[in-house]
Design an enzyme around this catalytic site. Sequence first.
Site: not given
Ligand code: CAA
Length: 262
Positions: A69, A113, A116, A136
């Site tokens: 998400a 998400g 999921e 999460e």
């Molecule tokens: N939401 C919004 N933006 C996201 C995102 C997310 N879930 N995941 C990645 N991005 C964005 C980053 O902010 C970044 O944007 P900018 O270039 O503008 O800074 C871009 O995507 C690239 O990401 P990274 O620079 O972080 O790329 P990376 O290769 O270094 O890392 C990653 C990749 C490990 C996937 C890392 O981005 C990460 O940990 N993302 C978050 C994953 C996460 O926590 N997901 C769960 C979300 S909560 C949820 O999903 C609730 C539910 O149950 C529905």
Amino acid sequence: MNFEHILLSRHGEGDRQTGLITLNRPKALNALNDALMDELGQALLDFDQDPTVACIVLTGQDKAFAAGADIPELARHDFMSAYRSELISRNWETIRRVRKPVIAAVAGFALGGGCELAMMCDTIIAADNARFGQPEIKLGVIPGAGGTQRLPRAVGKAKAMDMVLTARMMDATEAERIGLVSRVVPLAQLLPEALQMGALISTLSGPAVMLAKEAVNRAFETGLSDGVQYERRVFQALFGTPDQQEGMAAFLAKRPPVFEKA
Ligand code: CAA
């Protein structure tokens, strides 16, 4: 509806096509914001209603199927706004209304998400670079789109707890070994493999395919005897369809069957 965050295409011929939905926010690793989820729901329902489409494939890009998400969007909520806006429910459940098969073709990150969403599809084909996770807990929350419920059903309690409590990412090999995904293929083969699966399903009996999907899904909603009873009734009901006559007659005549479309 004009789609901004997803791409649509069709593959195959005539009235037996596979509808392909590509999540398309690559700069945000396909983070699933509200607008994208609205579009995805609408596209799924459109393909489901389209008589020329028999099967649907959902995919992302090489780096990410979806990294979860949209965190900036989530970060704005407090409890009351989450509750009032039906956060992660209003437009996330649409996929469950789709009666045609939906295949997830997953490359790269399928996190939160994203994992999921893949699990809401009927089956998952993974590229060899796919990584699945429920991170999460690192954000101070828990999975909110069915992860705590679908993951244990898919992979058992020990692995589900491992992923949900530690946020550990799982690679494609492990995901296949424990049954989260049905097949792992080289990255370049991911889409061809998923579309081929769609094309194969498209040649089969549309009514039988939709009822087969419904019967398998029933296994997750009911006890064994009720599920087996449901299966028996559906099996018997299919003897009232032209496709049962055609399928069995074709087998006996040693010719290929020609089935009704979905
Ligand atoms: N939401 C919004 N933006 C996201 C995102 C997310 N879930 N995941 C990645 N991005 C964005 C980053 O902010 C970044 O944007 P900018 O270039 O503008 O800074 C871009 O995507 C690239 O990401 P990274 O620079 O972080 O790329 P990376 O290769 O270094 O890392 C990653 C990749 C490990 C996937 C890392 O981005 C990460 O940990 N993302 C978050 C994953 C996460 O926590 N997901 C769960 C979300 S909560 C949820 O999903 C609730 C539910 O149950 C529905």
